[in-house]
Design a protein around this motif. Structure first.
Motif, PDB file in Angstrom:
ATOM      1  N   LEU A  81       0.872  -1.172   0.000  1.00  0.00           N
ATOM      2  CA  LEU A  81       0.000   0.000   0.000  1.00  0.00           C
ATOM      3  C   LEU A  81       0.908   1.220   0.000  1.00  0.00           C
ATOM      4  CD1 LEU A  81      -2.521  -1.283   2.675  1.00  0.00           C
ATOM      5  CD2 LEU A  81      -2.987  -1.000   0.232  1.00  0.00           C
ATOM      6  N   VAL A  82       0.891   1.958  -1.112  1.00  0.00           N
ATOM      7  CA  VAL A  82       1.783   3.107  -1.272  1.00  0.00           C
ATOM      8  C   VAL A  82       0.970   4.379  -1.076  1.00  0.00           C
ATOM      9  CG1 VAL A  82       3.525   4.184  -2.725  1.00  0.00           C
ATOM     10  CG2 VAL A  82       3.051   1.736  -2.977  1.00  0.00           C
ATOM     11  N   VAL A  83       1.380   5.183  -0.079  1.00  0.00           N
ATOM     12  CA  VAL A  83       0.662   6.408   0.261  1.00  0.00           C
ATOM     13  C   VAL A  83       1.406   7.597  -0.344  1.00  0.00           C
ATOM     14  CG1 VAL A  83      -0.202   7.833   2.157  1.00  0.00           C
ATOM     15  CG2 VAL A  83      -0.088   5.332   2.412  1.00  0.00           C
ATOM     16  N   PHE A  84       0.666   8.490  -1.007  1.00  0.00           N
ATOM     17  CA  PHE A  84       1.246   9.701  -1.579  1.00  0.00           C
ATOM     18  C   PHE A  84       0.599  10.929  -0.959  1.00  0.00           C
ATOM     19  CE2 PHE A  84       1.913   6.487  -4.817  1.00  0.00           C
ATOM     20  CZ  PHE A  84       3.192   6.745  -5.265  1.00  0.00           C
ATOM     21  N   ASN A  85       1.414  11.945  -0.699  1.00  0.00           N
ATOM     22  CA  ASN A  85       0.932  13.292  -0.404  1.00  0.00           C
ATOM     23  C   ASN A  85       1.013  14.047  -1.730  1.00  0.00           C
ATOM     24  OD1 ASN A  85       0.553  15.954   0.216  1.00  0.00           O
ATOM     25  ND2 ASN A  85       1.924  15.979   1.984  1.00  0.00           N
ATOM     26  N   LEU A  86      -0.134  14.360  -2.321  1.00  0.00           N
ATOM     27  CA  LEU A  86      -0.148  14.924  -3.671  1.00  0.00           C
ATOM     28  C   LEU A  86       0.383  16.353  -3.730  1.00  0.00           C
ATOM     29  CD1 LEU A  86      -3.474  13.364  -4.941  1.00  0.00           C
ATOM     30  CD2 LEU A  86      -1.151  12.798  -5.688  1.00  0.00           C
ATOM     31  N   GLN A  87       0.727  16.923  -2.570  1.00  0.00           N
ATOM     32  CA  GLN A  87       1.445  18.198  -2.608  1.00  0.00           C
ATOM     33  C   GLN A  87       2.900  17.962  -2.994  1.00  0.00           C
ATOM     34  OE1 GLN A  87       0.126  19.106   1.290  1.00  0.00           O
ATOM     35  NE2 GLN A  87      -1.494  20.493   0.598  1.00  0.00           N
ATOM     36  N   ASN A  88       3.326  16.709  -2.943  1.00  0.00           N
ATOM     37  CA  ASN A  88       4.654  16.308  -3.419  1.00  0.00           C
ATOM     38  C   ASN A  88       4.497  14.952  -4.135  1.00  0.00           C
ATOM     39  OD1 ASN A  88       7.392  16.008  -3.861  1.00  0.00           O
ATOM     40  ND2 ASN A  88       7.821  15.242  -1.801  1.00  0.00           N
ATOM     41  N   LYS A 123       4.697   7.260   2.185  1.00  0.00           N
ATOM     42  CA  LYS A 123       4.831   6.136   3.107  1.00  0.00           C
ATOM     43  C   LYS A 123       4.477   4.868   2.344  1.00  0.00           C
ATOM     44  CE  LYS A 123       3.233   6.723   7.431  1.00  0.00           C
ATOM     45  NZ  LYS A 123       2.333   6.723   8.611  1.00  0.00           N
ATOM     46  N   ARG A 124       5.160   3.777   2.678  1.00  0.00           N
ATOM     47  CA  ARG A 124       4.783   2.483   2.104  1.00  0.00           C
ATOM     48  C   ARG A 124       4.445   1.540   3.247  1.00  0.00           C
ATOM     49  NH1 ARG A 124       8.346  -0.759  -2.359  1.00  0.00           N
ATOM     50  NH2 ARG A 124       8.392   1.349  -3.254  1.00  0.00           N
TER      51      ARG A 124
END
Length: 345
Positions: A174-181, A187-188
């Motif tokens: 599960l790969v988490v992205f902060n779409l501001q970056n 986080k993975r």
């Protein structure tokens, strides 16, 4: 006449939901409601993307359709409700200016089938996730991606609530992205569930997400390390020793409770905060591969069809009719219940 009114004896529709007219001729892979009206889009294994106008009294009118070269796996609407995006096994994503009556054009390409697609209005970009192990961001006016993000494995599921995006891949990543970056993983996480991820859904407050797997289980995961004590998993879509896949997770847009739909042919409504099932619906005679709420939560659309999980040898054309059904949730089915004072965990 609404066909769903007389559907009580139909094993494909035991909940007496309203049937959408002229459903696809093969299994449904995704359902998406317009954010601006009750227009429902379905993608199908028959290579088609279809749109109906539906209403809360159960009526449905076919509006338009387009074709892909191969089965279509996913769909998404632009936030202004004018345009539909679709993608699938032909490795391309199409943009269809549906409300303007325009022609569909190819706006994204991958090296393998595209499993998931999402429009991110805050960035004015389209994101596509593929079995080629990449995530690609697209400005639909350009033929090359704005950015290509390598994934640890094949993309199986995406959920976006800006700035949060969670991508579920093969091998339980599960790969988490902060779409501001967006060009870096935030986080993975290894899925809290032991088996293959089928679906993910970001919390409406963006503080975490749900994950569903093939083992009839859902994980509730908070992103903040200080909230980890609130994480839990629960079993659903099981019947005795039979275990079924959780295929779809949808948050109610008003009450923020959620629905699960599974290969057991059932859909249920849940409240994660009080850890209660609010309503269990009768099981249909075929799997529910996908489902969605409309923009105000007054309609819950779900498909009932063979989902190929048991292979071609178990496909029976005599019983494998495809339905798209509309359920009008009662408030008691989808409104959360206050937590009891017993400190139940």
């Amino acid at each position: 006449m609404s066909a769903g009114l007389s559907a009580g004896t139909n094993p494909g529709n035991p909940n007496k939901s309203f049937e959408v007219v002229q459903p696809p001729t093969d299994g449904v892979s995704s359902l998406s409601f317009s954010p601006k009206g009750n227009y429902l889009v379905a993608t199908s294994w028959d290579n088609q993307v279809r749109c109906w106008e539906v209403n809360t009294s159960g009526g449905s009118v076919p509006k338009a359709s387009i074709s892909h070269d191969q089965p279509v796996l996913c769909s998404a609407w632009k936030d202004d409700g004018t345009t539909v995006f679709s993608a699938g096994c032909d490795k391309q994503a199409k943009m269809w200016p549906l409300m303007a009556g325009g022609q569909a054009t190819t706006v994204a390409m991958h090296d393998a089938p595209i499993k998931e697609i999402a429009w991110i209005p805050e960035m004015n970009v389209l994101v596509t996730g593929s079995w080629d192990k990449t995530l690609r961001y697209w400005d639909t006016r350009q033929s090359t991606p704005v950015h290509t993000q390598q994934l640890p494995d094949r993309c199986y599921a995406i959920t976006v609530r800006h700035p949060l995006m969670v991508v579920g891949t093969a091998d339980r990543n599960l790969v988490v992205f902060n779409l501001q970056n967006p060009q870096a993983e935030f986080k993975r996480i290894t899925s809290p569930l032991k088996y293959q991820t089928r679906c993910v859904a970001a919390f409406p407050d963006k503080q975490g997400f749900l994950v569903g797997s093939i083992e009839g289980r859902v994980g509730v995961h908070h992103l903040d390390d200080g909230q980890q004590s609130k994480n839990f998993t629960f079993k659903c879509h099981r019947e005795g020793n039979e275990i079924y896949s959780v295929n779809s997770l949808n948050f109610h847009p008003i009450h923020h409770t959620f629905a699960t739909a599974g290969s057991d042919g059932a859909f249920n409504f849940w409240d994660k905060d009080s850890k209660q099932r609010l309503k269990a619906m009768a099981r249909c005679n075929q799997p529910i591969p996908c489902s969605t709420f409309n923009s105000d939560g007054s309609i819950f659309a779900y498909a009932v069809c063979y989902d190929w999980s048991k292979g071609a040898e178990n496909y029976n054309p005599a019983t494998a009719k495809t339905y798209i059904l509309l359920h009008m949730p009662q408030e008691a089915e989808v409104k959360g219940k206050p937590r009891t004072g017993t400190g139940r965990r």
